[in-house]
Write an enzyme that holds these catalytic residues in place. Sequence first.
Site, PDB file in Angstrom:
ATOM      1  CB  SER A  21      31.172   7.284   4.331  1.00 67.47           C
ATOM      2  OG  SER A  21      32.069   6.218   4.185  1.00 67.47           O
ATOM      3  CE  LYS A  47      35.014   6.058   5.736  1.00 64.33           C
ATOM      4  NZ  LYS A  47      36.225   5.258   5.535  1.00 64.33           N
ATOM      5  CE  LYS A 103      30.537  10.563   0.872  1.00 63.76           C
ATOM      6  NZ  LYS A 103      30.649   9.323   1.610  1.00 63.76           N
TER       7      LYS A 103
HETATM    8  P1  NDP Z   1      31.372   4.401  -6.084  1.00 66.74           P
HETATM    9  O1  NDP Z   1      31.219   5.793  -6.493  1.00 66.74           O
HETATM   10  O2  NDP Z   1      32.420   3.538  -6.701  1.00 66.74           O
HETATM   11  O3  NDP Z   1      29.981   3.605  -6.253  1.00 66.74           O
HETATM   12  C1  NDP Z   1      28.790   4.186  -5.842  1.00 66.74           C
HETATM   13  C2  NDP Z   1      27.639   3.198  -5.951  1.00 66.74           C
HETATM   14  O4  NDP Z   1      26.433   3.889  -5.667  1.00 66.74           O
HETATM   15  C3  NDP Z   1      27.470   2.592  -7.352  1.00 66.74           C
HETATM   16  O5  NDP Z   1      26.936   1.309  -7.219  1.00 66.74           O
HETATM   17  C4  NDP Z   1      26.469   3.555  -7.976  1.00 66.74           C
HETATM   18  O6  NDP Z   1      25.712   2.987  -9.020  1.00 66.74           O
HETATM   19  C5  NDP Z   1      25.554   3.805  -6.809  1.00 66.74           C
HETATM   20  N1  NDP Z   1      24.797   5.046  -6.948  1.00 66.74           N
HETATM   21  C6  NDP Z   1      25.265   6.294  -7.166  1.00 66.74           C
HETATM   22  N2  NDP Z   1      24.245   7.182  -7.205  1.00 66.74           N
HETATM   23  C7  NDP Z   1      23.106   6.462  -7.044  1.00 66.74           C
HETATM   24  C8  NDP Z   1      21.737   6.816  -7.007  1.00 66.74           C
HETATM   25  N3  NDP Z   1      21.326   8.082  -7.138  1.00 66.74           N
HETATM   26  N4  NDP Z   1      20.837   5.833  -6.825  1.00 66.74           N
HETATM   27  C9  NDP Z   1      21.238   4.550  -6.691  1.00 66.74           C
HETATM   28  N5  NDP Z   1      22.527   4.149  -6.711  1.00 66.74           N
HETATM   29  C10 NDP Z   1      23.450   5.113  -6.884  1.00 66.74           C
HETATM   30  O7  NDP Z   1      31.534   4.418  -4.486  1.00 66.74           O
HETATM   31  P2  NDP Z   1      32.326   3.403  -3.529  1.00 66.74           P
HETATM   32  O8  NDP Z   1      31.867   2.026  -3.769  1.00 66.74           O
HETATM   33  O9  NDP Z   1      33.772   3.721  -3.579  1.00 66.74           O
HETATM   34  O10 NDP Z   1      31.818   3.944  -2.105  1.00 66.74           O
HETATM   35  C11 NDP Z   1      30.561   3.601  -1.544  1.00 66.74           C
HETATM   36  C12 NDP Z   1      30.525   4.160  -0.125  1.00 66.74           C
HETATM   37  O11 NDP Z   1      31.601   3.590   0.629  1.00 66.74           O
HETATM   38  C13 NDP Z   1      30.729   5.685  -0.082  1.00 66.74           C
HETATM   39  O12 NDP Z   1      29.968   6.235   0.947  1.00 66.74           O
HETATM   40  C14 NDP Z   1      32.220   5.819   0.219  1.00 66.74           C
HETATM   41  O13 NDP Z   1      32.492   7.064   0.847  1.00 66.74           O
HETATM   42  C15 NDP Z   1      32.452   4.627   1.125  1.00 66.74           C
HETATM   43  N6  NDP Z   1      33.826   4.124   1.159  1.00 66.74           N
HETATM   44  C16 NDP Z   1      34.541   3.867   0.015  1.00 66.74           C
HETATM   45  C17 NDP Z   1      35.845   3.399   0.095  1.00 66.74           C
HETATM   46  C18 NDP Z   1      36.685   3.097  -1.107  1.00 66.74           C
HETATM   47  O14 NDP Z   1      37.878   2.772  -0.922  1.00 66.74           O
HETATM   48  N7  NDP Z   1      36.180   3.148  -2.325  1.00 66.74           N
HETATM   49  C19 NDP Z   1      36.488   3.180   1.412  1.00 66.74           C
HETATM   50  C20 NDP Z   1      35.610   3.385   2.534  1.00 66.74           C
HETATM   51  C21 NDP Z   1      34.344   3.862   2.406  1.00 66.74           C
HETATM   52  P3  NDP Z   1      26.202   3.062 -10.549  1.00 66.74           P
HETATM   53  O15 NDP Z   1      27.021   1.830 -10.760  1.00 66.74           O
HETATM   54  O16 NDP Z   1      24.939   3.090 -11.303  1.00 66.74           O
HETATM   55  O17 NDP Z   1      26.996   4.335 -10.701  1.00 66.74           O
END
Ligand code: NDP
Length: 305
Positions: free
Chosen positions: A104, A179, A248
Amino acid sequence: MSQRADRNVKVAFLGLGDIGALMAAHLTRDPFDLVVWNRTASKAAAFAREHKVRVATTPAEAVKNGDVVITCLPSSVEVEAVLHGENGMLDALRMGAVLIDCTSGDPPTSRSIAAELARRGVDFIDAPVSGGTVAAKSGTLTVMWGGEAAVFERVRTVVEAFGKKIVHAGPIGSGDALKAVNNALLAVHILSTAEGLAVLVKAGVDPKVALEVINASSGRSNSSENLIPQRVLTGAFPRTFRLALLEKDIGIAAVLAEDLEARTPLISLAAQRFHEAREKLGEEADHVEAVKMVEEENGVEIRSL
Ligand code: NDP
């Protein structure tokens, strides 16, 4: 790139977080040939063991042979970092590949990434999702995408693996904008429903009874119908979507409104309240835990009696 079922489509998936891992799981079967990368390598290793797919040790390695690359990271800031950082994707992306950003994200950054990739013969689509972890697990997410229809048609089968309702929002950045506004409404509904229920608890009304009426009336929303009964009344508060990510998203909506000189005082106030909730509850809290802030301020708990 053809996507007939008799040919492997090489897909790289970067970001196996709460929702990303569930989405990537739908790409572990034919015709997809999946490689995954995650910043914390142990998560990628666990995913690969479970699904028998390959793990890349860097973003560059993940994308180097990919027809389609999917990123699902917290915000556009991390997408930029994975693109430009050490062993980043930028120089490794193949000409003719498509980057589908399911983060997002924010519209201006998506437009700037798309322009940079276009100069290298790589196409970009912003494709945020909604429906949460439940729809991600069942492969029935809603996908709102921005970009060129001809590009999308080249990757449709990949998106259909995890999406059910798939909607073209407009040019690049439109998926992100839609979104952000959807999630701003979610934030407003969570806070306003919690405030209303806090008042009713103070007035001596059982919140379960209150929701029975509200959900048969015009005050209902997904928050009143699902989130609050399942997570607040029970006291369960499972973590499915971090509060920090919703903060965010509503921030992106507020900036979008400001850039477009739209007057949106409710969205601005909800953004401020979610900022306070993030400071109070921290980076790992679930979005519905914002209700706890309202409860604390009012000296009540909204629970089933
Ligand atoms: P999480 O916080 O659970 O996971 C984030 C992911 O990004 C992890 O794989 C993390 O890696 C990685 N990450 C974080 N910082 C970095 C960085 N600096 N460099 C590389 N990788 C990084 O998020 P979600 O999976 O919940 O969400 C992902 C996206 O989807 C977001 O934009 C969210 O707004 C959107 N979303 C989420 C929903 C939900 O229900 N959860 C629903 C709809 C949209 P690591 O494992 O190392 O921390």
